[in-house]
Design a protein around this motif. Structure first.
Motif, PDB file in Angstrom:
ATOM      1  N   ILE A 221       7.010  12.452  -0.155  1.00 20.73           N
ATOM      2  CA  ILE A 221       7.049  11.830   1.008  1.00 20.73           C
ATOM      3  C   ILE A 221       7.177  10.231   0.800  1.00 20.73           C
ATOM      4  O   ILE A 221       6.510   9.806  -0.005  1.00 20.73           O
ATOM      5  CB  ILE A 221       5.634  11.762   1.983  1.00 20.73           C
ATOM      6  CG1 ILE A 221       5.534  13.286   2.223  1.00 20.73           C
ATOM      7  CG2 ILE A 221       5.860  10.712   3.312  1.00 20.73           C
ATOM      8  CD1 ILE A 221       4.294  13.541   3.172  1.00 20.73           C
ATOM      9  N   VAL A 222       8.384   9.797   1.266  1.00 23.49           N
ATOM     10  CA  VAL A 222       8.712   8.027   1.145  1.00 23.49           C
ATOM     11  C   VAL A 222       8.541   7.422   2.481  1.00 23.49           C
ATOM     12  O   VAL A 222       9.429   7.930   3.409  1.00 23.49           O
ATOM     13  CB  VAL A 222       9.948   8.063   0.447  1.00 23.49           C
ATOM     14  CG1 VAL A 222      10.443   6.639   0.123  1.00 23.49           C
ATOM     15  CG2 VAL A 222      10.050   8.655  -0.927  1.00 23.49           C
ATOM     16  N   LEU A 223       7.849   6.462   2.559  1.00 18.84           N
ATOM     17  CA  LEU A 223       7.545   5.852   3.775  1.00 18.84           C
ATOM     18  C   LEU A 223       8.428   4.500   3.715  1.00 18.84           C
ATOM     19  O   LEU A 223       8.923   4.062   4.942  1.00 18.84           O
ATOM     20  CB  LEU A 223       6.389   5.526   4.026  1.00 18.84           C
ATOM     21  CG  LEU A 223       5.204   6.760   4.200  1.00 18.84           C
ATOM     22  CD1 LEU A 223       3.879   6.582   4.428  1.00 18.84           C
ATOM     23  CD2 LEU A 223       5.894   7.629   5.761  1.00 18.84           C
TER      24      LEU A 223
ATOM     25  N   THR B  38       0.927  -1.384  -0.104  1.00 19.76           N
ATOM     26  CA  THR B  38       0.069   0.018   0.303  1.00 19.76           C
ATOM     27  C   THR B  38       0.968   1.354  -0.091  1.00 19.76           C
ATOM     28  O   THR B  38       0.586   2.173  -0.931  1.00 19.76           O
ATOM     29  CB  THR B  38      -0.862   0.094   1.162  1.00 19.76           C
ATOM     30  OG1 THR B  38      -1.743  -1.351   1.249  1.00 19.76           O
ATOM     31  CG2 THR B  38      -1.642   1.161   1.298  1.00 19.76           C
ATOM     32  N   PHE B  39       1.994   1.289   0.869  1.00 16.66           N
ATOM     33  CA  PHE B  39       2.417   2.597   1.213  1.00 16.66           C
ATOM     34  C   PHE B  39       3.935   2.457   0.489  1.00 16.66           C
ATOM     35  O   PHE B  39       4.865   3.405   0.494  1.00 16.66           O
ATOM     36  CB  PHE B  39       2.738   2.788   2.661  1.00 16.66           C
ATOM     37  CG  PHE B  39       1.496   3.319   3.235  1.00 16.66           C
ATOM     38  CD1 PHE B  39       0.983   4.385   3.062  1.00 16.66           C
ATOM     39  CD2 PHE B  39       0.852   2.273   3.826  1.00 16.66           C
ATOM     40  CE1 PHE B  39      -0.325   4.794   3.770  1.00 16.66           C
ATOM     41  CE2 PHE B  39      -0.525   2.510   4.493  1.00 16.66           C
ATOM     42  CZ  PHE B  39      -0.969   3.777   4.532  1.00 16.66           C
ATOM     43  N   GLY B  40       4.514   1.507  -0.495  1.00 18.68           N
ATOM     44  CA  GLY B  40       5.482   1.210  -0.850  1.00 18.68           C
ATOM     45  C   GLY B  40       5.665   2.206  -2.186  1.00 18.68           C
ATOM     46  O   GLY B  40       4.484   2.995  -2.486  1.00 18.68           O
ATOM     47  N   ARG B  41       6.761   2.446  -2.776  1.00 16.44           N
ATOM     48  CA  ARG B  41       6.803   3.505  -3.917  1.00 16.44           C
ATOM     49  C   ARG B  41       5.861   3.043  -5.083  1.00 16.44           C
ATOM     50  O   ARG B  41       5.559   3.903  -5.869  1.00 16.44           O
ATOM     51  CB  ARG B  41       8.324   3.712  -4.331  1.00 16.44           C
ATOM     52  CG  ARG B  41       9.304   4.169  -3.460  1.00 16.44           C
ATOM     53  CD  ARG B  41      10.434   4.524  -3.823  1.00 16.44           C
ATOM     54  NE  ARG B  41      11.103   5.548  -3.075  1.00 16.44           N
ATOM     55  CZ  ARG B  41      12.369   6.078  -3.112  1.00 16.44           C
ATOM     56  NH1 ARG B  41      13.341   5.595  -4.343  1.00 16.44           N
ATOM     57  NH2 ARG B  41      12.943   6.843  -2.600  1.00 16.44           N
TER      58      ARG B  41
ATOM     59  N   ALA C 112       2.920   5.731  -3.924  1.00 15.16           N
ATOM     60  CA  ALA C 112       3.189   6.250  -5.131  1.00 15.16           C
ATOM     61  C   ALA C 112       2.692   7.871  -5.020  1.00 15.16           C
ATOM     62  O   ALA C 112       3.202   8.872  -5.473  1.00 15.16           O
ATOM     63  CB  ALA C 112       2.661   5.727  -6.281  1.00 15.16           C
ATOM     64  N   PHE C 113       1.392   8.082  -4.471  1.00 11.31           N
ATOM     65  CA  PHE C 113       0.812   9.358  -4.553  1.00 11.31           C
ATOM     66  C   PHE C 113       1.339  10.341  -3.630  1.00 11.31           C
ATOM     67  O   PHE C 113       1.680  11.491  -4.063  1.00 11.31           O
ATOM     68  CB  PHE C 113      -0.735   9.252  -4.136  1.00 11.31           C
ATOM     69  CG  PHE C 113      -1.682  10.524  -3.517  1.00 11.31           C
ATOM     70  CD1 PHE C 113      -2.060  11.072  -4.714  1.00 11.31           C
ATOM     71  CD2 PHE C 113      -1.603  10.956  -2.435  1.00 11.31           C
ATOM     72  CE1 PHE C 113      -2.375  12.376  -4.413  1.00 11.31           C
ATOM     73  CE2 PHE C 113      -2.332  12.185  -2.174  1.00 11.31           C
ATOM     74  CZ  PHE C 113      -2.735  12.738  -3.153  1.00 11.31           C
ATOM     75  N   LEU C 114       1.794   9.688  -2.351  1.00  6.24           N
ATOM     76  CA  LEU C 114       2.593  10.566  -1.451  1.00  6.24           C
ATOM     77  C   LEU C 114       3.789  11.085  -1.920  1.00  6.24           C
ATOM     78  O   LEU C 114       4.219  12.190  -1.716  1.00  6.24           O
ATOM     79  CB  LEU C 114       2.933   9.908  -0.040  1.00  6.24           C
ATOM     80  CG  LEU C 114       1.466   9.438   0.698  1.00  6.24           C
ATOM     81  CD1 LEU C 114       1.834   8.568   1.901  1.00  6.24           C
ATOM     82  CD2 LEU C 114       0.794  10.737   1.174  1.00  6.24           C
ATOM     83  N   GLU C 115       4.600  10.188  -2.930  1.00  5.37           N
ATOM     84  CA  GLU C 115       6.014  10.602  -3.218  1.00  5.37           C
ATOM     85  C   GLU C 115       5.767  11.375  -4.472  1.00  5.37           C
ATOM     86  O   GLU C 115       6.507  12.607  -4.464  1.00  5.37           O
ATOM     87  CB  GLU C 115       6.546   9.237  -3.883  1.00  5.37           C
ATOM     88  CG  GLU C 115       8.144   9.563  -4.387  1.00  5.37           C
ATOM     89  CD  GLU C 115       8.675   8.517  -4.501  1.00  5.37           C
ATOM     90  OE1 GLU C 115      10.033   8.520  -4.871  1.00  5.37           O
ATOM     91  OE2 GLU C 115       8.152   7.156  -4.779  1.00  5.37           O
TER      92      GLU C 115
END
Length: 232
Positions: A88-90, A71-74, A80-83
Motif C-alpha cells: 500500500i502506497v499513500l 509519517t505515511f511517505g515511503r 514504509a511498513f504499509l508498502e
C-alpha cells in the motif's frame, strides 16, 4: 457539459467526489467512537485526545500535510511498513488524498456527533443498562437513534470539508492530474497558466454548488430524522 468545463476539470471533480466519499465513510466509525469516548467516558489522557482530534483545525494545513508525508511517505515509519507488508502506497496517490481529507475533516465530524451525544439524557442509557442490555446494545438501540441527526450533520459537514481540502492534500500527494488533482488543486493549477481563469471560475461555481447542496441536504435529512424520532 464536457466542453463547458473541460475533460481535465471534470476529472478533478470526479476525483474530489471519490476522495471525499471514501474519506467520510472510512472515518465515520472512528468518529462516532471518539465522539462517544469524549462525551461519556472519563479516562487519563482525555484532554490530550481532545486536543489531538482538534489539532488539524489549529495547525496550518501545510504542516498537517508535511507531518503526513513524514509519517505515511515511503520513507516514513508507517508508510514504509504499509508498502513492505501490504504493498500500500499513500504518498502521491489518490488514497493519500483521501487520508489527508479525512484527517482535516475529522474534527468537524467528531464535534457535531459529540454535541449530539451530550444532548442525550444519560439516564435513558442507564435505564436500558439496568434491564440487562450490554453497553453495545444500549448504544445501538438507544443512543444511536437519538444522535442520528447529529451523525448525519457531522457526516455531511465532513464531506463538504473534504471536498474543499487543499493545503494538506497538495503537500502530501502533490497535484498530479488524474491521480491526486482535486477541485481545489485544479483551481490553483488553472490560475497559474495564462487563460486558465475562466476554467478556474467555472470550477469555483461547481465547488459552491456542491458545498451548498451538501449543506442543504444536511439540513433536510436532519430535520426529517428529528421529526421521525419525535413522532411528529
Amino acid at each position: 457539459m464536457t466542453d463547458w468545463l473541460g475533460q481535465d476539470a471534470w476529472e478533478a471533480v470526479a476525483l474530489s467526489l471519490r476522495v471525499s466519499i471514501w474519506a467520510t465513510l472510512c472515518s465515520l466509525p472512528l468518529g462516532i467512537f471518539v465522539a462517544y469516548a469524549l462525551a461519556r467516558w472519563r479516562f487519563p489522557g482525555r484532554q490530550i485526545l481532545n486536543g489531538l482530534v482538534h489539532l488539524p483545525l489549529i495547525l496550518p494545513p501545510v504542516v498537517t500535510g508535511y507531518l503526513l508525508l513524514l509519517t505515511f511517505g515511503r520513507r516514513g515509519p508507517v508508510g514504509a511498513f504499509l508498502e513492505s507488508s501490504f504493498g500500500i502506497v499513500l504518498a502521491f496517490r489518490w488514497t493519500g488524498a483521501a487520508l489527508a481529507a479525512a484527517i482535516m475533516a475529522f474534527p468537524l465530524m467528531v464535534r457535531a456527533i459529540r454535541l449530539a451525544i451530550e444532548a442525550v439524557d444519560p439516564r435513558l442509557e442507564q435505564a436500558a443498562g439496568t434491564l440487562g442490555a450490554s453497553p453495545l446494545v444500549v448504544f445501538v438501540t438507544v443512543t444511536l437513534p437519538l444522535i442520528l441527526p447529529g451523525v448525519l450533520t457531522g457526516t455531511i459537514l465532513a464531506f463538504a470539508k473534504a471536498m474543499g481540502e487543499f493545503g494538506a492534500t497538495i503537500t502530501f500527494v502533490s497535484n498530479i492530474p488524474g491521480e491526486t488533482q482535486t477541485v481545489p488543486s485544479a483551481i490553483y493549477a488553472f490560475l497559474q497558466v495564462p487563460g486558465g481563469e475562466e476554467t478556474a471560475f467555472r470550477l469555483v461555481i461547481v465547488s459552491v454548488v456542491l458545498a451548498m447542496g451538501a449543506l442543504l441536504l444536511s439540513e433536510m435529512v436532519s430535520r426529517a430524522v428529528a421529526r421521525r424520532i419525535s413522532g411528529a
